[in-house]
Design an enzyme around this catalytic site. Structure first.
Site, short mmCIF file in Angstrom:
data_model
loop_
_atom_site.label_atom_id
_atom_site.label_comp_id
_atom_site.label_asym_id
_atom_site.label_seq_id
_atom_site.Cartn_x
_atom_site.Cartn_y
_atom_site.Cartn_z
N LYS A 2 0.87 -1.17 0.00
CA LYS A 2 0.00 0.00 0.00
C LYS A 2 0.91 1.22 0.00
O LYS A 2 1.48 1.60 1.03
CB LYS A 2 -0.91 -0.01 1.22
CG LYS A 2 -1.89 1.14 1.28
CD LYS A 2 -2.85 1.14 0.10
CE LYS A 2 -3.89 0.05 0.23
NZ LYS A 2 -4.91 0.11 -0.87
N HIS B 215 -10.16 -7.94 -4.49
CA HIS B 215 -9.81 -6.80 -3.64
C HIS B 215 -10.24 -7.05 -2.20
O HIS B 215 -11.23 -7.73 -1.94
CB HIS B 215 -10.51 -5.55 -4.18
CG HIS B 215 -10.29 -4.32 -3.36
ND1 HIS B 215 -11.30 -3.70 -2.65
CD2 HIS B 215 -9.17 -3.61 -3.12
CE1 HIS B 215 -10.81 -2.65 -2.03
NE2 HIS B 215 -9.51 -2.57 -2.29
#
Length: 414
Positions: A185, A314
């Site tokens: 991330k 996801h």
């Protein structure tokens, strides 16, 4: 044999009598994490929170659903008058009454939670799994990734400050969970330092380990292109949302030799056709909430199949109910060859009777049993409802960074 046939026929007849939804309940709960997770719009402050729903039928069956995005009790309960009296098998009607409930604006998150619960009811009523209702599993377990975040307050009390810290964490997750891929991330530290995370992971874990990076659209096109070209040497599986919007992703895709993935653009059917026409994406990350429930994900997979786009899964900081729905859904999509995203390894507990699902050789098994195959633990629900009431809804505070109270993100500013 005759008695068995008679019983089976009786069950079929009973199923022809409409079942009715008689109640909808919602509770918001929060579960602690083993650290604080940083991202490019703030921080998950040491816990995740989800709103858990129960759809109750006149036959005593209860379906479970889950939705994120903060405390959703008020929003979901506003839909109660629209679904009470409906048959949980009639999902097309429920979808029409719920999904675009005002000015045709889609409440995809809320509908997805209700569809999840209705599929759970259908499975319990027919003694079949949700994956059976979606066409049947083609795999019994789903490989998962090591999802890497820059962390505050790690289990050792320290913060992540450099690429070596995240590479160390990736190796740890590879060794403890058996995962064979990672995703960073990004959009938190300097782009070059984040690129170095993938380079270190490639060096330490070898050529067969999957690498991914996701700045969530924060980087400018020039920065995304520069970092993408640098990362070509380590051959990532994909570069997720490198820049903002359909145009941003399309421009980056033209200039680098790494597949472009997205869970942002497109993240709804309205944007899927423009994305395909513009050449914005190679791989779409399915999400039960963005894509209108498990059946919507199946619709998305069919479009991706038609246009030769890849499909992946996801993660939205889910607990066990939604993770079960994700696993059932992913198990029915033959071409979903990428390991799935999951924030799950940061949770310290779950609200289901079986507790945290186990990673085995880097994968999580599709739950067995009718419906979703999971049930709520009443004591844990009470415990984590109290924890939520104590900690509050950090989505209402816009994921504030406790170390930088005046900070805010600037899209394209990097």
């Amino acid at each position: 044999s005759t008695r068995k046939e008679s019983s089976a026929a009786s069950d079929v007849y009973k199923r022809q009598i409409p079942m009715k939804i008689i109640d909808l309940k919602a509770r918001t709960v929060a579960i602690p994490l083993n650290c604080q997770l940083r991202h490019n719009t703030g921080v998950h402050p040491g816990y995740f929170l989800r709103t858990i729903i129960e759809v109750v039928t006149d036959e005593g069956l209860i379906g479970l659903g889950e939705v994120g995005g903060g405390d959703q009790r008020g929003a979901i309960l506003k839909l109660k008058p629209r679904i009470v009296g409906l048959d949980p098998f009639h999902l097309e009607t429920i979808k029409l009454k719920v999904l675009r409930s005002i000015y045709y604006l889609s409440n995809a998150r809320l509908y997805a939670a209700l569809e999840m619960a209705c599929l759970d009811i259908q499975g319990k009523a027919t003694h079949r799994s949700v994956s059976d209702l979606l066409g049947g599993s083609v795999r019994d377990s789903i490989p998962m990734i090591a999802y890497l975040f820059w962390r505050y307050d790690r289990p050792d009390g320290k913060d992540d400050t450099c690429a070596e810290d995240l590479a160390d964490h990736c190796v740890e997750l590879h060794e403890t969970l058996g995962v064979q891929a990672m995703k960073l991330k990004a959009g938190v530290m300097a782009p070059d330092e984040e690129a170095r995370v993938l380079e270190l992971c490639r060096d330490r874990l070898g050529p067969g380990f999957g690498l991914r990076i996701d700045p969530n659209g924060l980087w400018s096109v020039p920065t995304a292109v520069r970092i993408g070209r640098r990362l070509e040497a380590v051959a990532p599986e994909y570069f997720e949302d490198p820049s903002w919007g359909l145009n941003g992703n399309a421009e980056v895709r033209k200039q680098i030799r790494i597949p472009i993935a997205t869970n942002m653009y497109p993240a709804k059917f309205d944007d899927l056709a423009p994305a395909i026409r513009m050449g914005s994406v190679d791989i779409v990350l399915t999400d039960i909430h963005y894509w209108e429930g498990p059946r919507g994900v199946k619709d998305l997979a069919a479009v991706c199949r038609t246009f030769n786009l890849g499909v992946a899964m996801h993660s939205g900081a889910e607990f066990g109910i939604e993770l079960a729905a994700m696993l059932h859904t992913a198990s029915t999509i033959p071409e979903m060859s990428f390991a799935g995203d999951a924030h799950y390894h940061y949770l310290v507990d779950d609200i289901t009777t079986t507790g945290l699902m186990k990673y085995r050789d880097g994968a999580i098994e599709v739950p067995r049993g009718p419906g979703l195959g999971v049930e709520l633990d009443p004591e844990k629900m009470d415990k984590y409802e109290r924890f939520f009431e104590e900690k509050g809804d950090y989505y209402a505070r816009f994921h504030a960074d406790p170390r930088r109270p005046d900070w805010y993100p600037v899209v394209g500013g990097t």
